[in-house]
Structure formats: C-alpha cells, structure tokens
Design a protein around this motif. Sequence first.
Motif, PDB file in Angstrom:
ATOM      1  N   ALA A   1     136.848 100.144  55.917  1.00  0.00           N
ATOM      2  CA  ALA A   1     136.756 101.695  55.513  1.00  0.00           C
ATOM      3  C   ALA A   1     135.652 101.975  53.443  1.00  0.00           C
ATOM      4  CB  ALA A   1     137.901 102.649  54.737  1.00  0.00           C
ATOM      5  N   GLU A   2     136.497 100.711  53.317  1.00  0.00           N
ATOM      6  CA  GLU A   2     135.214 100.433  52.246  1.00  0.00           C
ATOM      7  C   GLU A   2     133.957  99.621  52.112  1.00  0.00           C
ATOM      8  OE1 GLU A   2     137.458  99.110  48.303  1.00  0.00           O
ATOM      9  OE2 GLU A   2     138.745 100.773  49.431  1.00  0.00           O
ATOM     10  N   GLU A   3     133.592  98.881  53.926  1.00  0.00           N
ATOM     11  CA  GLU A   3     133.143  98.841  53.998  1.00  0.00           C
ATOM     12  C   GLU A   3     132.599  97.090  53.864  1.00  0.00           C
ATOM     13  OE1 GLU A   3     129.462 100.652  53.829  1.00  0.00           O
ATOM     14  OE2 GLU A   3     130.012 101.812  56.063  1.00  0.00           O
ATOM     15  N   ARG A   4     133.609  96.196  53.665  1.00  0.00           N
ATOM     16  CA  ARG A   4     133.947  95.323  53.512  1.00  0.00           C
ATOM     17  C   ARG A   4     134.014  94.587  54.195  1.00  0.00           C
ATOM     18  NH1 ARG A   4     137.664  97.165  48.975  1.00  0.00           N
ATOM     19  NH2 ARG A   4     139.370  96.332  50.530  1.00  0.00           N
ATOM     20  N   LEU A   5     133.943  94.518  55.806  1.00  0.00           N
ATOM     21  CA  LEU A   5     134.506  94.341  56.767  1.00  0.00           C
ATOM     22  C   LEU A   5     133.597  95.359  58.710  1.00  0.00           C
ATOM     23  CD1 LEU A   5     137.778  92.243  57.220  1.00  0.00           C
ATOM     24  CD2 LEU A   5     135.510  91.593  56.017  1.00  0.00           C
ATOM     25  N   ILE A   6     133.911  94.777  59.158  1.00  0.00           N
ATOM     26  CA  ILE A   6     133.316  95.827  59.896  1.00  0.00           C
ATOM     27  C   ILE A   6     133.577  94.803  61.466  1.00  0.00           C
ATOM     28  CG2 ILE A   6     131.030  96.249  59.262  1.00  0.00           C
ATOM     29  CD1 ILE A   6     129.361  94.500  60.580  1.00  0.00           C
ATOM     30  N   ARG A   7     134.130  96.170  61.918  1.00  0.00           N
ATOM     31  CA  ARG A   7     134.197  96.193  63.418  1.00  0.00           C
ATOM     32  C   ARG A   7     133.668  95.724  64.769  1.00  0.00           C
ATOM     33  NH1 ARG A   7     139.115  99.256  67.354  1.00  0.00           N
ATOM     34  NH2 ARG A   7     139.383  97.954  68.601  1.00  0.00           N
ATOM     35  N   VAL A   8     133.832  94.117  64.766  1.00  0.00           N
ATOM     36  CA  VAL A   8     133.087  93.980  66.128  1.00  0.00           C
ATOM     37  C   VAL A   8     133.982  93.883  67.614  1.00  0.00           C
ATOM     38  CG1 VAL A   8     131.775  92.292  64.492  1.00  0.00           C
ATOM     39  CG2 VAL A   8     134.048  91.689  65.594  1.00  0.00           C
ATOM     40  N   LEU A   9     133.230  94.243  68.660  1.00  0.00           N
ATOM     41  CA  LEU A   9     133.702  94.614  70.268  1.00  0.00           C
ATOM     42  C   LEU A   9     134.443  95.539  69.868  1.00  0.00           C
ATOM     43  CD1 LEU A   9     133.504  91.174  70.978  1.00  0.00           C
ATOM     44  CD2 LEU A   9     132.380  92.285  71.355  1.00  0.00           C
ATOM     45  N   PRO A  10     134.204  96.513  69.381  1.00  0.00           N
ATOM     46  CA  PRO A  10     135.251  98.227  69.331  1.00  0.00           C
ATOM     47  C   PRO A  10     135.502  98.221  70.452  1.00  0.00           C
ATOM     48  CG  PRO A  10     132.601  98.051  69.184  1.00  0.00           C
ATOM     49  CD  PRO A  10     133.143  97.580  68.804  1.00  0.00           C
ATOM     50  N   GLU A  11     135.709  98.134  71.619  1.00  0.00           N
ATOM     51  CA  GLU A  11     136.200  98.391  72.699  1.00  0.00           C
ATOM     52  C   GLU A  11     137.290  97.491  73.115  1.00  0.00           C
ATOM     53  OE1 GLU A  11     135.946 101.337  73.866  1.00  0.00           O
ATOM     54  OE2 GLU A  11     134.203 101.222  72.257  1.00  0.00           O
ATOM     55  N   VAL A  12     137.488  96.414  72.341  1.00  0.00           N
ATOM     56  CA  VAL A  12     138.392  95.498  72.253  1.00  0.00           C
ATOM     57  C   VAL A  12     139.752  95.252  71.378  1.00  0.00           C
ATOM     58  CG1 VAL A  12     138.806  92.647  73.247  1.00  0.00           C
ATOM     59  CG2 VAL A  12     136.410  93.621  73.855  1.00  0.00           C
ATOM     60  N   ARG A  13     140.612  94.992  71.871  1.00  0.00           N
ATOM     61  CA  ARG A  13     141.677  94.512  70.974  1.00  0.00           C
ATOM     62  C   ARG A  13     141.929  93.082  71.407  1.00  0.00           C
ATOM     63  NH1 ARG A  13     143.849  98.159  67.975  1.00  0.00           N
ATOM     64  NH2 ARG A  13     142.131 100.550  67.981  1.00  0.00           N
ATOM     65  N   GLY A  14     142.881  92.465  70.513  1.00  0.00           N
ATOM     66  CA  GLY A  14     143.998  91.203  70.679  1.00  0.00           C
ATOM     67  C   GLY A  14     145.437  92.470  71.286  1.00  0.00           C
ATOM     68  N   ARG A  15     146.194  90.713  71.508  1.00  0.00           N
ATOM     69  CA  ARG A  15     147.445  91.529  71.758  1.00  0.00           C
ATOM     70  C   ARG A  15     148.269  92.819  71.324  1.00  0.00           C
ATOM     71  NH1 ARG A  15     152.867  87.643  72.345  1.00  0.00           N
ATOM     72  NH2 ARG A  15     154.353  89.222  72.268  1.00  0.00           N
ATOM     73  N   ALA A  16     148.972  93.120  71.438  1.00  0.00           N
ATOM     74  CA  ALA A  16     149.983  93.763  70.778  1.00  0.00           C
ATOM     75  C   ALA A  16     151.073  93.663  70.298  1.00  0.00           C
ATOM     76  CB  ALA A  16     149.964  95.383  71.163  1.00  0.00           C
ATOM     77  N   TRP A  17     151.313  92.910  69.247  1.00  0.00           N
ATOM     78  CA  TRP A  17     152.631  92.683  68.615  1.00  0.00           C
ATOM     79  C   TRP A  17     153.523  93.884  68.560  1.00  0.00           C
ATOM     80  CZ3 TRP A  17     152.970  87.310  68.875  1.00  0.00           C
ATOM     81  CH2 TRP A  17     151.819  86.767  69.528  1.00  0.00           C
ATOM     82  N   HIS A  18     155.113  93.117  68.953  1.00  0.00           N
ATOM     83  CA  HIS A  18     156.084  94.355  68.684  1.00  0.00           C
ATOM     84  C   HIS A  18     156.516  94.363  67.143  1.00  0.00           C
ATOM     85  CE1 HIS A  18     157.915  98.086  70.496  1.00  0.00           C
ATOM     86  NE2 HIS A  18     158.677  98.047  68.983  1.00  0.00           N
ATOM     87  N   PHE A  19     157.597  94.745  66.415  1.00  0.00           N
ATOM     88  CA  PHE A  19     157.819  94.375  64.931  1.00  0.00           C
ATOM     89  C   PHE A  19     159.500  95.060  65.683  1.00  0.00           C
ATOM     90  CE2 PHE A  19     154.272  93.040  64.085  1.00  0.00           C
ATOM     91  CZ  PHE A  19     154.087  92.195  62.848  1.00  0.00           C
TER      92      PHE A  19
END
Length: 300
Positions: free
Chosen positions: A252-270
Amino acid sequence: MNSVKLAPLLLIFVEVANKRSFTAAAKKLGMSKSAISQQIKRLEESTGQQLLIRNTRGVVLTAVGETLLARSELLSEQLSMTLTELDSAKDQPSGDFKVSVPPFFETDIVIPALKQLSVEFPKLIPEVVVTEKWQDLIEHNLDAAIFGGDIKDCNYRALSVGEVSEIFCASPRYIKQRGGLKAIEQLTEHKFIATAWHRDKLELFDNQQMNRRLVAVKHCAKVNTLVTGREAVLNDMGIALLPEFLVQSDLAEERLIRVLPEVRGRAWHFYFLHQYKGEKPIHVTRFYQLYCHYFAKASR
C-alpha cells in the motif's frame, strides 16, 4: 444518542452488514425482512448517517457503515459470551493460559486477541510462545496452539482458522535495476530469496488456487523466518514469495511491489489446536473466536 436504545439496532446492523443481505439477516435473527429494514432505518435516523446502500445484488456498506461495522462487530460475540457466563455456574477462569503461535502473527492478530481476552477474563495470565515449529500440547503444557500447514497425526482437536496464500514481491529499486517480470519463466533470470519451506521447485497456482505447476528456481539467499525474508526484499536483495497479509502495508505504501500478479504460491491453512474432547473452557472458546476475528481482518 441513547446507547442503551441503540445497542439492539447495532446488533441487527452487524448481521445485515456481515451477510450483505436483509433477507439472510432476517432469517438468522428470526425476524421479518420489513422489521429488519425498519430497525436499520431507525439506526440511520439516530446517527444521522446513511450506513447501507441496497442494490440488485444485495447490500453495500457506505464508508460510515464500514467504520461502524469495524467498531461493532465484536458486540454480538461479547453479548453472547456474557450471557453464557451468566448462565454458567462455573467460576471465572483464572491462572495461566499458555498458547503457541506463529512468529509473524503477533502484531495484528495475537496481541489484539489476548488484549480483549484479558479484558473479559482479568484473572487469566496469558503466556505466548512464538515459534514456527510444531509444539505438542501436552509435552509443552499448552492450552492451545495455532499451526499452519499439514497437521501431524495426533489426538488433538483442530479447528479451522483460515488460509494464507503467498505472492511474489520485490522492491521498486530491485525491479528498476533488474527489470520487471512478465512471465513465470523469467524467474530464472532473477535473484530468488527462499524461505525454509521453499524447495528448488516452487508450487505455483493462479489467483483461484488452480492450474498447479512446478517451477524451478535458483536460490540466491535462504532465510528461516518470514520477517527476515521480508527485510531482505525491502533491502533490494531479490524477489521472494511471501504471505500476502504480511506485506499488505508495504504494498500500500509502495515500499514493495507485487510481481507476476496473476500467480500465487500455495495457500497455507491455519488451525487452532486444543486437547479438550468435550466442551472447551469458556476462555479457550473465546480466544478461538477472537483469533479468527483478527485473522480475518488481517487477511482482508
């Protein structure tokens, strides 16, 4: 405003706002749809603010409505727990309450949940064990534990908390120096920072957690905590696959940017683990409710 008279209206508002539907809220509360509508109208007249907007797909909250929901959504649970306590002959819970939690959940989830728990049960003495490792409840004398990933075979009860998925992140400076990514295949051209559970082949999905594929990457650095991985990315060391909620403020504060926005890693269940085979103690049930509440808020 008379807060005593407004309290029932707020409870009705929370149901409508959470379900985004007058019909669903009416069914849940055992009231007619028109009665629900009248109560919401009374609340809006009392506050002098429009809280809800109806459309063909249901209900949309105004900005004021969103703020009111954030302040009021615990009211229903608190009232329910209060009535349960009054109806119970059990003594007020007291003594040590020891829980194990993952290291990156403290700020926005664990501490707010424990703060509210301490208000409701002042005789409890919370003890928090922060660790990424599996903690056996009996061996470590734990009342409860939050654990993410595949649960080992055990006799404990596991209640769902929610899921966290990973996204690719990099600093603006790193992308400026190394160039952006338009395809997964370009990962091999970049520096990848691996966490403890990342192997040479990453398990990747689309944003709907479908179309699984394994992609080989070369690790330029390895870390054993997510906090360290986030710091490495912030310091322009490379690209990392990090839990989305962990980097929301950075994005949100643009310290980081998301790359490959159409891709995700695994969803971890808690999961929320406890060892009670019958009814759980009231403070354990309440901590689970609070943890789920703040987990959901942090994951939005």
